[in-house]
Structures are given as structure tokens and as C-alpha cells.
Design a protein around this motif. Sequence first.
Motif, PDB file in Angstrom:
ATOM      1  N   UNK A  35      64.587  80.284 -76.676  1.00  0.00           N
ATOM      2  CA  UNK A  35      63.862  80.671 -75.469  1.00  0.00           C
ATOM      3  C   UNK A  35      64.209  82.102 -75.119  1.00  0.00           C
ATOM      4  N   UNK A  36      63.193  82.913 -74.771  1.00  0.00           N
ATOM      5  CA  UNK A  36      63.397  84.332 -74.553  1.00  0.00           C
ATOM      6  C   UNK A  36      63.762  84.676 -73.118  1.00  0.00           C
ATOM      7  N   UNK A  37      63.521  83.767 -72.177  1.00  0.00           N
ATOM      8  CA  UNK A  37      63.876  84.045 -70.798  1.00  0.00           C
ATOM      9  C   UNK A  37      64.575  82.841 -70.201  1.00  0.00           C
ATOM     10  N   UNK A  38      65.423  83.119 -69.222  1.00  0.00           N
ATOM     11  CA  UNK A  38      66.176  82.045 -68.573  1.00  0.00           C
ATOM     12  C   UNK A  38      65.248  81.084 -67.840  1.00  0.00           C
ATOM     13  N   UNK A  39      64.218  81.603 -67.185  1.00  0.00           N
ATOM     14  CA  UNK A  39      63.302  80.753 -66.438  1.00  0.00           C
ATOM     15  C   UNK A  39      62.527  79.827 -67.380  1.00  0.00           C
ATOM     16  N   UNK A  40      62.072  80.360 -68.485  1.00  0.00           N
ATOM     17  CA  UNK A  40      61.335  79.536 -69.439  1.00  0.00           C
ATOM     18  C   UNK A  40      62.229  78.440 -69.995  1.00  0.00           C
ATOM     19  N   UNK A  41      63.473  78.805 -70.298  1.00  0.00           N
ATOM     20  CA  UNK A  41      64.415  77.830 -70.836  1.00  0.00           C
ATOM     21  C   UNK A  41      64.672  76.705 -69.841  1.00  0.00           C
ATOM     22  N   UNK A  42      64.792  77.057 -68.573  1.00  0.00           N
ATOM     23  CA  UNK A  42      65.017  76.052 -67.543  1.00  0.00           C
ATOM     24  C   UNK A  42      63.820  75.117 -67.417  1.00  0.00           C
ATOM     25  N   UNK A  43      62.612  75.665 -67.523  1.00  0.00           N
ATOM     26  CA  UNK A  43      61.401  74.833 -67.451  1.00  0.00           C
ATOM     27  C   UNK A  43      61.351  73.856 -68.624  1.00  0.00           C
TER      28      UNK A  43
END
Length: 201
Positions: A20-28
Amino acid sequence: MRRSFVLLVLFSLISVSGFADTKKANEKIRRAETEFARGNVNGAEKNLRQALEEDPNSIDAHLALADLLSQTRRNFQAAQEYTKALELDASQKKLTEAQRRSAIDQQAISYALGGELKRARDIYLEALKSDGDYAMYNYNLACVYAEMNDLNSALPYLRKSWEHRDTLPSGVKFPDPRKDDSFKAFWNDARFQKAVSDIVL
């Protein structure tokens, strides 16, 4: 298309979560996994689509969404997501060999199950150019040809898949073509019976 093809990936969200390239995307994506485990498919899908809004280039978000769509029998949409993930990986080079093999296999399976047999055939033929001994490509291409009512084209790939069954992913058993509905029209065909006579499961 009957679901007789072997599905190798079943909503494997965390298996590629490191990509995952971003923390927010990974959390989703992690939230989607939780929702899916609870049986909330709609909630899982919502989170995955939000992850892609945060990071459209997230390979694992595309793969996770593709797996979800595949499990809910939205085959054409699933195929599109697998295709997008593979296109991204062509430049990012983040998938392992096993993950890329699985994504290609799932891409072709999704097209086949959606009725696009020629497109599935072409995906497998292209994949076999660089990975000719991989058993699942050969087996599932044989299934595609059988579904296209072309047993003569199917049998060489079926034989080769058995010859290279050692390339199957760990824990995956070789499918029994004598019980596989893709070959049902040919179960009593002498050519088919001869081809599978050496397959001992």
C-alpha cells in the motif's frame, strides 16, 4: 462459464498489504478485511473503493477488490480490477512471482466465467510465452478450450499441466478433469479418456 476453474486467491487482502502506497489506503484495506470477516460484503467493498480513492495506484487495493468482486460473481468487474493491478505491477514490480501468477490466472478465470472465452484464451497463451511450464495456466487453458468445444486444442495443455504438476502452489491439489464440468461434454470421448488415463490422484 461454470465455476470449475481453480480459484487460487480468495480475498487475500493482507498478503500484499505491504505494497500500500499511503497510510490512509492501507487503513481502508484493513477495515475492509475486518468487514469481510464479519460477513459485511458491502462494507468491505465500500472501504476498498475508498482506499482506491486515496491511492488509485495501490496494487493490493485493486487485487482485494478484484477478489471480492470475483467471490460475489461480478466476473467482468473482477477481471477489470485484476487487469488494472497487473498493469500497475508492470511498472511498480512489486508482486512476487506467485502473486503475479495468481493475479494473471484470476484475471483469465474471471473473463472466462464472464463468458469471454477468447479473451481468457489469449491471456493464457500470452502468459505461457514466458511461463510455459506453469501447471495452472496449462490446466485452465485446457478448460477454456474445452468450454469452446475444442478438445483437440485442450488435450496438449491438459497433458502438460499434469506433467508439470510440481509447479502447483503449495497446498493446491491437481484438479480431476474427470469431475471437472469444463470437460463434461467429453467425459465419454475416447480421446479424453486416453489423455487422462495416466492421471492418478
